[in-house]
Each structure stands twice: as C-alpha cells, then as structure tokens.
Design a protein around this motif. Structure first.
Motif, PDB file in Angstrom:
ATOM      1  N   ASP A 223       0.919  -1.426  -0.247  1.00  0.00           N
ATOM      2  CA  ASP A 223       0.051   0.186   0.076  1.00  0.00           C
ATOM      3  C   ASP A 223       1.198   1.412   0.033  1.00  0.00           C
ATOM      4  O   ASP A 223       0.304   1.976   0.027  1.00  0.00           O
ATOM      5  N   LEU A 224       2.390   1.164   0.218  1.00  0.00           N
ATOM      6  CA  LEU A 224       3.219   2.200  -0.060  1.00  0.00           C
ATOM      7  C   LEU A 224       3.584   2.040  -1.245  1.00  0.00           C
ATOM      8  O   LEU A 224       3.792   0.927  -1.656  1.00  0.00           O
ATOM      9  N   SER A 225       4.213   3.158  -2.426  1.00  0.00           N
ATOM     10  CA  SER A 225       5.122   2.760  -3.684  1.00  0.00           C
ATOM     11  C   SER A 225       5.891   3.245  -3.253  1.00  0.00           C
ATOM     12  O   SER A 225       6.465   4.772  -3.280  1.00  0.00           O
ATOM     13  N   PHE A 226       7.648   3.055  -3.800  1.00  0.00           N
ATOM     14  CA  PHE A 226       9.217   3.582  -3.662  1.00  0.00           C
ATOM     15  C   PHE A 226       8.928   5.091  -4.894  1.00  0.00           C
ATOM     16  O   PHE A 226       8.366   4.364  -6.154  1.00  0.00           O
ATOM     17  N   VAL A 227       9.626   5.942  -4.900  1.00  0.00           N
ATOM     18  CA  VAL A 227       9.307   6.937  -5.375  1.00  0.00           C
ATOM     19  C   VAL A 227      10.824   7.462  -5.399  1.00  0.00           C
ATOM     20  O   VAL A 227      10.476   7.616  -6.705  1.00  0.00           O
ATOM     21  N   THR A 228      11.017   7.679  -4.598  1.00  0.00           N
ATOM     22  CA  THR A 228      12.992   7.966  -5.069  1.00  0.00           C
ATOM     23  C   THR A 228      13.466   7.977  -3.642  1.00  0.00           C
ATOM     24  O   THR A 228      12.822   6.849  -2.818  1.00  0.00           O
ATOM     25  N   THR A 229      14.669   7.361  -4.104  1.00  0.00           N
ATOM     26  CA  THR A 229      15.938   6.631  -3.340  1.00  0.00           C
ATOM     27  C   THR A 229      17.024   7.400  -3.441  1.00  0.00           C
ATOM     28  O   THR A 229      17.446   7.722  -4.136  1.00  0.00           O
ATOM     29  N   ALA A 230      18.216   7.342  -2.673  1.00  0.00           N
ATOM     30  CA  ALA A 230      19.436   8.031  -2.487  1.00  0.00           C
ATOM     31  C   ALA A 230      20.230   7.789  -1.606  1.00  0.00           C
ATOM     32  O   ALA A 230      19.578   7.553  -0.114  1.00  0.00           O
ATOM     33  N   GLU A 231      21.824   7.319  -1.715  1.00  0.00           N
ATOM     34  CA  GLU A 231      23.043   6.813  -1.180  1.00  0.00           C
ATOM     35  C   GLU A 231      23.649   8.494  -0.795  1.00  0.00           C
ATOM     36  O   GLU A 231      22.974   9.741  -1.421  1.00  0.00           O
ATOM     37  N   ILE A 232      23.953   9.020   0.904  1.00  0.00           N
ATOM     38  CA  ILE A 232      23.815   9.908   1.375  1.00  0.00           C
ATOM     39  C   ILE A 232      25.211   9.735   1.460  1.00  0.00           C
ATOM     40  O   ILE A 232      25.793   8.279   2.569  1.00  0.00           O
ATOM     41  N   ASP A 233      26.510  10.072   1.449  1.00  0.00           N
ATOM     42  CA  ASP A 233      27.703  10.048   2.162  1.00  0.00           C
ATOM     43  C   ASP A 233      28.039  10.937   2.993  1.00  0.00           C
ATOM     44  O   ASP A 233      27.396  12.070   3.990  1.00  0.00           O
ATOM     45  N   MET A 234      28.416  10.128   4.051  1.00  0.00           N
ATOM     46  CA  MET A 234      28.390  10.101   5.761  1.00  0.00           C
ATOM     47  C   MET A 234      30.031  10.724   5.857  1.00  0.00           C
ATOM     48  O   MET A 234      29.975  10.920   7.058  1.00  0.00           O
ATOM     49  N   MET A 235      30.677  10.737   4.776  1.00  0.00           N
ATOM     50  CA  MET A 235      31.959  11.986   4.960  1.00  0.00           C
ATOM     51  C   MET A 235      32.774  11.133   5.929  1.00  0.00           C
ATOM     52  O   MET A 235      33.490  11.679   6.688  1.00  0.00           O
ATOM     53  N   GLY A 236      33.052   9.739   5.189  1.00  0.00           N
ATOM     54  CA  GLY A 236      33.932   9.082   6.760  1.00  0.00           C
ATOM     55  C   GLY A 236      33.845   8.787   7.996  1.00  0.00           C
ATOM     56  O   GLY A 236      34.798   7.866   8.802  1.00  0.00           O
ATOM     57  N   THR A 237      32.255   9.046   9.189  1.00  0.00           N
ATOM     58  CA  THR A 237      32.101   9.249   9.968  1.00  0.00           C
ATOM     59  C   THR A 237      32.053   8.114  10.546  1.00  0.00           C
ATOM     60  O   THR A 237      31.755   7.612  11.419  1.00  0.00           O
ATOM     61  N   THR A 238      31.433   7.005   9.570  1.00  0.00           N
ATOM     62  CA  THR A 238      30.884   6.071   9.649  1.00  0.00           C
ATOM     63  C   THR A 238      31.010   5.152   8.238  1.00  0.00           C
ATOM     64  O   THR A 238      31.471   5.748   7.421  1.00  0.00           O
ATOM     65  N   ASP A 239      31.141   3.257   8.760  1.00  0.00           N
ATOM     66  CA  ASP A 239      31.662   2.816   7.400  1.00  0.00           C
ATOM     67  C   ASP A 239      30.649   2.455   6.344  1.00  0.00           C
ATOM     68  O   ASP A 239      30.332   1.666   5.877  1.00  0.00           O
ATOM     69  N   HIS A 240      29.154   2.951   6.358  1.00  0.00           N
ATOM     70  CA  HIS A 240      27.954   2.616   5.809  1.00  0.00           C
ATOM     71  C   HIS A 240      27.354   4.025   5.157  1.00  0.00           C
ATOM     72  O   HIS A 240      27.663   5.306   5.882  1.00  0.00           O
ATOM     73  N   PRO A 241      26.849   4.240   4.051  1.00  0.00           N
ATOM     74  CA  PRO A 241      26.443   5.214   4.000  1.00  0.00           C
ATOM     75  C   PRO A 241      24.862   5.666   4.402  1.00  0.00           C
ATOM     76  O   PRO A 241      24.767   4.475   4.405  1.00  0.00           O
ATOM     77  N   GLY A 242      24.246   6.924   4.808  1.00  0.00           N
ATOM     78  CA  GLY A 242      22.777   6.615   4.752  1.00  0.00           C
ATOM     79  C   GLY A 242      22.498   6.308   3.057  1.00  0.00           C
ATOM     80  O   GLY A 242      22.476   5.932   2.621  1.00  0.00           O
ATOM     81  N   TRP A 243      20.919   6.229   3.538  1.00  0.00           N
ATOM     82  CA  TRP A 243      20.045   4.946   2.724  1.00  0.00           C
ATOM     83  C   TRP A 243      18.356   6.108   2.360  1.00  0.00           C
ATOM     84  O   TRP A 243      18.177   5.803   4.025  1.00  0.00           O
ATOM     85  N   LEU A 244      18.149   7.229   2.035  1.00  0.00           N
ATOM     86  CA  LEU A 244      16.818   7.647   1.633  1.00  0.00           C
ATOM     87  C   LEU A 244      15.979   7.370   0.781  1.00  0.00           C
ATOM     88  O   LEU A 244      16.583   7.492  -0.281  1.00  0.00           O
ATOM     89  N   VAL A 245      14.931   7.054   1.681  1.00  0.00           N
ATOM     90  CA  VAL A 245      13.974   6.567   0.830  1.00  0.00           C
ATOM     91  C   VAL A 245      12.460   7.286   0.851  1.00  0.00           C
ATOM     92  O   VAL A 245      12.034   8.041   1.814  1.00  0.00           O
ATOM     93  N   THR A 246      12.101   8.274  -0.642  1.00  0.00           N
ATOM     94  CA  THR A 246      10.101   8.615  -0.259  1.00  0.00           C
ATOM     95  C   THR A 246       9.494   7.636  -1.252  1.00  0.00           C
ATOM     96  O   THR A 246       9.712   7.243  -1.989  1.00  0.00           O
ATOM     97  N   LEU A 247       8.289   7.421  -0.358  1.00  0.00           N
ATOM     98  CA  LEU A 247       7.317   6.594  -0.240  1.00  0.00           C
ATOM     99  C   LEU A 247       6.016   7.151  -0.548  1.00  0.00           C
ATOM    100  O   LEU A 247       5.896   8.089   0.264  1.00  0.00           O
ATOM    101  N   GLY A 248       5.564   6.958  -1.409  1.00  0.00           N
ATOM    102  CA  GLY A 248       4.138   7.626  -1.783  1.00  0.00           C
ATOM    103  C   GLY A 248       3.284   6.724  -1.334  1.00  0.00           C
ATOM    104  O   GLY A 248       2.741   5.463  -1.289  1.00  0.00           O
TER     105      GLY A 248
END
Length: 248
Positions: A223-248
C-alpha cells in the motif's frame, strides 16, 4: 568538493517535494543509518558521526528513522533533529542474555526506530531472534529487532548477523513474517548484512524492497510505493552510507 555538492543537491531535490507532500499525507520519507557508534568496531569515529547524522536528519526530515549500531543515549541526542516522534531502542544481547554496552557512557548498544508523532500509535514490540550465529559474530552479540506498530504506519528496524548469511536470512524471514501481520502501511529498514542477491530469498508477497549497493535495505508494504531513493555520503564518519527513501 564535487562529491559533497552532488550529495547535497540530491538531498535538496528529495526534501523539498517530501516536505510539501507531508501536509497532505501523500508521502513518507524513510532514513536508514548505520552509525557505528558503539565504540567496539574499527569503523568507530567517535562523536563525529553524531554530528553528521544529526545534520542528515535535519536536512532529510524523515518520518521514519532507523539507526543501527547506536547507543541508548543517542535517542535523546537525535530528538532535536527529528522533532516530535515516538522512539524505541532495543539492545543487542550478550550470549548470557545481558545487554551489550557501548564503550564510554552512552549506555546500551543496539538499534533505534523513531516515527514522527503525526502517525500516532502507542504499541511497542522488540526482541531477539530465534536464529543466532554465536561462533564469531562481531562482538558475539545476539541480534535484535524493534517495531512500532500502528494503524496509520508501522515501522521496524534491525541489524542482522554479520558473519553467517544463512542465519541473517533466517532472521530476515522471521522479522518480515512479523511485519506482515501489522495493520496498515508498514516499513522495515535496517542493516541486513545481505546484499541484493541474498535478500531476494527474504522477499515476500505484499512487500517491495530497495537497497543500497551494500547491505542497507528498506521494505515497504504494497500500500506504499517507492518514489525516490538516494545514498547519502556520511563523509567518513561511519563505514556505511545513509539510505534515504521516499514512499508514496
């Protein structure tokens, strides 16, 4: 410098329409972070990651925030950036059942799920998995999950076994079976420690999934749909990017 500009531009494009849609209830923004803030792993960069994470939260304005490898004391530190929200922390467990502790004075080590207060609800559920890999799994913790079920929006977070893919898959299936029973739209986010190929065996009817090029994934009920996704550079503060998702 070029890399930073690209990341910030991507975020700006995502945040503006999401903020506009929030007033009509037309979209849900989910932010998944693994901040390596426990102090035990080689990726630990101290409080630099807290500064960066708060900046990303303020910029992306998530309705659902999932944070892995975090400390219980981090909940209050994220609240100013997140705004009014329900929050649930679940500790990873040592093999004797006691909570794993963060280094220093930040409390217990585990996962946080936060959901914007506008989605209401009062229920909380959390626990450790039936399947655990105990031979050499990171610091030897028993992996855990946490969920905030609600009729308007249910959300879960988890951090699965890092050293044994079959165990991580069993944990993923257990959590998704639980999530499938929640009312209304449901989001499951976390560090699954499985790349896309391994995650396919956890995919189930009623849910769609989007993941990073590594191990961070977000499931959303149909009942939700993926609209946009983006990796976020955490600038070396952790070993994983952020993962940002927008759902409709």
């Amino acid at each position: 410098m070029q890399r930073v500009i690209i990341v910030l531009t991507t975020l700006a494009l995502l945040v503006a329409p999401s903020a506009a849609a929030t007033g009509t209830g037309a979209s849900v923004t989910v932010l998944e972070l693994n901040i390596c803030h426990g102090g035990m792993a080689g990726c630990y960069r101290g409080d630099a990651v807290m500064v960066k994470a708060a900046e990303v939260i303020r910029m992306s304005k998530p309705h659902v925030l999932s944070v892995n490898e975090t400390c219980s004391g981090d909940v209050d530190r994220f609240r100013p950036a997140m705004g009014p929200a329900r929050a649930l922390f679940v500790a990873a467990r040592n093999l004797d059942g006691s909570p794993v502790m963060c280094s220093g004075s930040d409390g217990q080590y585990g996962n946080i799920i936060m959901v914007s207060a506008r989605f209401g609800g009062t229920a909380e559920e959390s626990g450790v998995y039936a399947a655990q890999y105990t031979a050499a799994d990171g610091i030897g913790e028993l992996r855990a999950w946490a969920c905030l079920p609600a009729a308007t929006l249910s959300a879960c977070t988890t951090h699965l076994s890092s050293d044994n893919a079959p165990t991580a898959l069993a944990q993923c299936r257990e959590l998704m079976s639980r999530a499938a029973g929640f009312p209304g739209p449901t989001v499951v986010a976390g560090d699954f420690n499985l790349r896309d190929g391994g995650m396919r065996d956890c995919d189930r009817s009623g849910f769609s999934r989007r993941g990073t090029r590594s191990v961070l994934h977000v499931y959303a009920s149909d009942d939700l749909s993926f609209v946009t996704t983006a990796e976020i550079d955490m600038m070396g503060t952790t070993d994983h990017p952020g993962w940002l998702v927008t759902l409709g």
